[in-house]
Write a protein that holds these residues in place. Structure first.
Motif, PDB file in Angstrom:
ATOM      1  N   ALA A  64       0.847  -1.188   0.000  1.00 39.44           N
ATOM      2  CA  ALA A  64       0.000   0.000   0.000  1.00 39.44           C
ATOM      3  C   ALA A  64       0.887   1.243   0.000  1.00 39.44           C
ATOM      4  CB  ALA A  64      -0.914  -0.004   1.213  1.00 39.44           C
ATOM      5  N   PRO A  65       0.564   2.226  -0.804  1.00 37.65           N
ATOM      6  CA  PRO A  65       1.440   3.391  -0.908  1.00 37.65           C
ATOM      7  C   PRO A  65       1.338   4.317   0.303  1.00 37.65           C
ATOM      8  CG  PRO A  65      -0.515   3.719  -2.237  1.00 37.65           C
ATOM      9  CD  PRO A  65      -0.598   2.316  -1.712  1.00 37.65           C
ATOM     10  N   ASP A 100       0.109   6.086 -13.043  1.00 36.14           N
ATOM     11  CA  ASP A 100      -0.576   5.757 -11.792  1.00 36.14           C
ATOM     12  C   ASP A 100       0.183   4.673 -11.032  1.00 36.14           C
ATOM     13  OD1 ASP A 100      -2.616   5.621  -9.836  1.00 36.14           O
ATOM     14  OD2 ASP A 100      -3.639   4.032 -10.938  1.00 36.14           O
ATOM     15  N   GLU A 101       0.595   3.636 -11.738  1.00 37.75           N
ATOM     16  CA  GLU A 101       1.314   2.544 -11.090  1.00 37.75           C
ATOM     17  C   GLU A 101       2.725   2.981 -10.699  1.00 37.75           C
ATOM     18  OE1 GLU A 101       1.001  -0.698 -13.813  1.00 37.75           O
ATOM     19  OE2 GLU A 101      -1.113  -1.080 -13.336  1.00 37.75           O
ATOM     20  N   ARG A 110       2.621   4.704  -7.450  1.00 32.33           N
ATOM     21  CA  ARG A 110       2.493   3.748  -6.341  1.00 32.33           C
ATOM     22  C   ARG A 110       3.846   3.137  -5.999  1.00 32.33           C
ATOM     23  NH1 ARG A 110      -1.286  -1.725  -6.279  1.00 32.33           N
ATOM     24  NH2 ARG A 110      -0.551  -2.490  -4.252  1.00 32.33           N
ATOM     25  N   ARG A 120       6.643   4.183  -1.868  1.00 32.60           N
ATOM     26  CA  ARG A 120       6.900   3.151  -0.864  1.00 32.60           C
ATOM     27  C   ARG A 120       7.767   3.772   0.230  1.00 32.60           C
ATOM     28  NH1 ARG A 120       9.965  -1.128  -3.597  1.00 32.60           N
ATOM     29  NH2 ARG A 120      10.459   0.487  -5.125  1.00 32.60           N
ATOM     30  N   ARG A 158      -3.686  11.675  -8.017  1.00 39.54           N
ATOM     31  CA  ARG A 158      -3.502  11.644  -6.561  1.00 39.54           C
ATOM     32  C   ARG A 158      -4.215  12.844  -5.939  1.00 39.54           C
ATOM     33  NH1 ARG A 158      -2.461   7.451  -8.008  1.00 39.54           N
ATOM     34  NH2 ARG A 158      -0.716   6.059  -7.491  1.00 39.54           N
TER      35      ARG A 158
END
Length: 344
Positions: A70-71, A128-129, A132, A136, A163
């Motif tokens: 989860a970011p 988007d990915e 993410r 981290r 975001r």
């Protein structure tokens, strides 16, 4: 015997494995192992500064995303170059609170992919990915503050749209200071602004300035620099007006003159728990005492002395071009002082 790599799940759970590049030809993510201390030593997260001795770990994008945690909360430091943005990003390397990422190349790869004809929805999905993977945290509870390269600025609306909880600072140097900085950097600074000019032209960001395309080749290097500054200033103005309190604006001279106030206000904007003691530790520590790009010590007043030296050498050219640029700004409704200032 060569030690085996940890599992993909362990790699993706560890922020030391930086999501470094995106390869659209193989739909793969390249990861580099970069310890937190290495981030502090490195002005930019490029191969030039990280070194090219170690081969990256290459994962299929779908595999990387399958095991991505989860970011963390993510915020942005957008800038128009030569405005202390690297210094500011470094200031957010504060364990337990936040980590600053300085110009991750993965975002550059996506703007380059778009320029080569990638479809908008494909870029948006990987962007988007990619966010993410960048978000981290190094430690539980930390936010991630990303300072993209300014060549990524055309993607600001997409980044903030993807975001909606993110906040952003739009950082710039005042026009005269920016032009003097480019001038005193010599050939490399002048080549850099011409490269930026080409990228902004491709994005359609120069058209509103009212410069006829037939006149582009007749512009001096410093006029090219001024045109790039104006295009970015116009973009920042539009973003600040559209997004309201999600973004704040700041100029480099105010940051240098009021570092503690700037950090405190930015921590509030980002919702970060930096108290007065933490801010004093950052401002009085090594980050504000050295050149963020080369690590050289900064004596008090050194930056102002360098700026003055640049004006002494190139003052006439800078003055004339700045006047020309202000006429363009007045005609195009571009503000020298941006709305939504971080500090009153």
């Amino acid at each position: 015997m060569t030690a085996s790599l940890p599992s993909t799940r362990d790699i993706m759970a560890n922020a030391e494995w930086l999501a470094h590049r995106y390869d659209p030809g193989h739909d793969a993510v390249h990861l580099r192992h970069v310890r937190r201390a290495r981030h502090a030593e490195t002005p930019f997260l490029t191969d030039q500064h990280l070194g090219e001795d170690d081969a990256p770990l290459v994962l299929r994008r779908v595999d990387a995303m399958l095991d991505a945690p989860a970011p963390a909360p993510i915020h942005f430091l957008f800038h128009s170059a030569y405005c202390c943005s690297t210094l500011l990003a470094a200031a957010f390397d504060y364990p337990g609170v936040a980590m600053g990422l300085k110009e991750p190349v993965l975002l550059n790869d996506l703007i380059g992919w778009r320029h080569r004809g990638a479809k908008g929805p494909d870029v948006a999905r990987v962007l988007d990915e990619g966010l993410r993977l960048l978000a981290r945290p190094f430690a539980p509870g930390e936010a991630v503050v990303v300072k993209p390269s300014n060549i990524v600025n055309p993607l600001i609306p997409a980044l903030l749209g993807l975001r909606p909880q993110a906040r952003a600072l739009l950082l710039h140097a005042p026009l005269d200071a920016y032009l003097a900085s480019i001038a005193r950097k010599g050939m490399w600074g002048r080549l850099w602004v011409r490269d930026l000019f080409g990228k902004l032209l491709r994005e359609g960001m120069l058209a509103p300035l009212g410069i006829a395309p037939d006149d582009y080749l007749g512009l001096t290097d410093i006029q090219v620099a001024a045109a790039g500054w104006l295009a970015q200033q116009r973009q920042f103005q539009d973003i600040a007006m559209k997004l309201g309190d999600r973004v704040a604006t700041l100029d480099s001279e105010t940051l240098v003159a009021r570092p503690g106030d700037s950090l405190a206000a930015l921590a509030r904007l980002f919702g970060l728990a930096l108290d007065e003691r933490a801010i004093a530790t950052i401002v009085n520590g090594p980050i504000f005492a050295r050149n963020a790009k080369d690590g050289a010590d900064f004596a008090p007043g050194h930056r102002a002395q360098e700026a003055q030296r640049g004006l002494e050498l190139h003052g006439e050219e800078v003055e004339k071009v700045a006047h020309w640029a202000r006429v363009l700004a007045d005609n195009g409704g571009i503000a020298m002082a941006l709305p939504n200032p971080l500090l009153a």
